[in-house]
Design a protein around this motif. Sequence first.
Motif: not given
Length: 432
Positions: A78-82, A19-20, A75-76
């Motif tokens: 990727h999930m945030m955009l979902h 995240r950072n 991947g982080y």
Amino acid sequence: MRSNEEKAALGVEILKNCRNELYSYFPYLDGAFASVSYEAGKGVKGIGTEGNVFYFDPVFLLVGYGNNPEVIRRGYLHMMLHCLYLHLFSNKEQRQDIWNLACDISVEQVIEREALPGLRLPDHPVRKRCLEKLGGRSLSAERICRMLVQGVFSDSLEEMQTAFCFDDHSLWTAQQDAERTARTKSKWEKILAYTGQNRHQKKQKTGTREGDGEEETVTVGKSRYDYRKFLKKFAVPREEVELDTESFDYIMYHFGMEHYGDMPLIEPLEYKEVNRLEELVIAVDTSGSCSRETVQQFLAETYSILSERENFFKKMKVHLVQCDCRIQEAVVIHSEEEWKAYSREIKIQGRGGTDFRPVFQYVAEQKEKRVIRQLKALVYFTDGDGIYPKCRPAYETAFVFLEEGAGMDRVPPWAMKLVVSHEKKRAGDSRI
């Protein structure tokens, strides 16, 4: 040998670190980053989310991050955009595996366009072929889903799933409390709106592309609100002369009629408070790039919304403006009857180049003359290719497209981008 608790704690630290690192690339996603927590377990395969928590298998994170941190970092995102694109909450009639793949391809195309050094993946021939098939366009999951059903891609579903899948989508369809799901969806809709504004203030220069000045980072400013929701958002309360049957007390009415001989003790109110749109400007791009057919489709969808009784006052005011590089026609519609009469006789005028500024100048002039008094929104139907105003007006503006395409990337950050979904068309919409 680490205990399960230690592995879980390390997994949380890995996600916080991702995240950072992503924040340094995308500072305008701060609201999204702050909206999820991290927790081991939930029985997910690898990692997954229902919109509030990133649930993970500690072994998956420890091994994956140890082998290639960029894969987990990407991947982080990727999930945030979902979450931002509301993929979790789409109720699709399509096969779930096809919808899941379409969502994965949709977010991966966004990440791929950024070409950031910290988000690279090893070359994959299937991934490369699929993204080339998209032609560099920014396509929604719905559009990609249709392409998958039509067999546009040469690779099999299994091969594409291997190339694009990162997270477990099982939590999307898991049985959850409906009220909580609604709250989660509302949360991400608000985050999306905030992110669109925040992007304009905190955008970073990440490169250049031919024909533009600088290339902006992830295109998360695009609203997932549909056209219908956008119009209804600006409804205001007003009393109208109309029987209010909802507040009518049938018990007292029946008691009076029964005991006092045709003398009701209470009559229904002859007015009611409603929430409806009061004033609206609809501009139509009549340049050579917008065909009569596409303009008619847009007007048909607009009519289907305006004709619903709860949307407009009986005395409404719709400024319907045709414009290419200048105002070709400006008509004020005051009632549903006038709209029907106009739509039957409509002629597309213009066919020149596209300049959006005359419409905004027209609105400014009408406001100065006090012809326009209560305007809260302007809707501009276009293909997106034209000259935009530099300054944001005092009212909400939405540029509306029949389908997603390259023209949407040209819309300034202060305006909304909406797509009139083909799935929402009804047979009755062809009435114009």
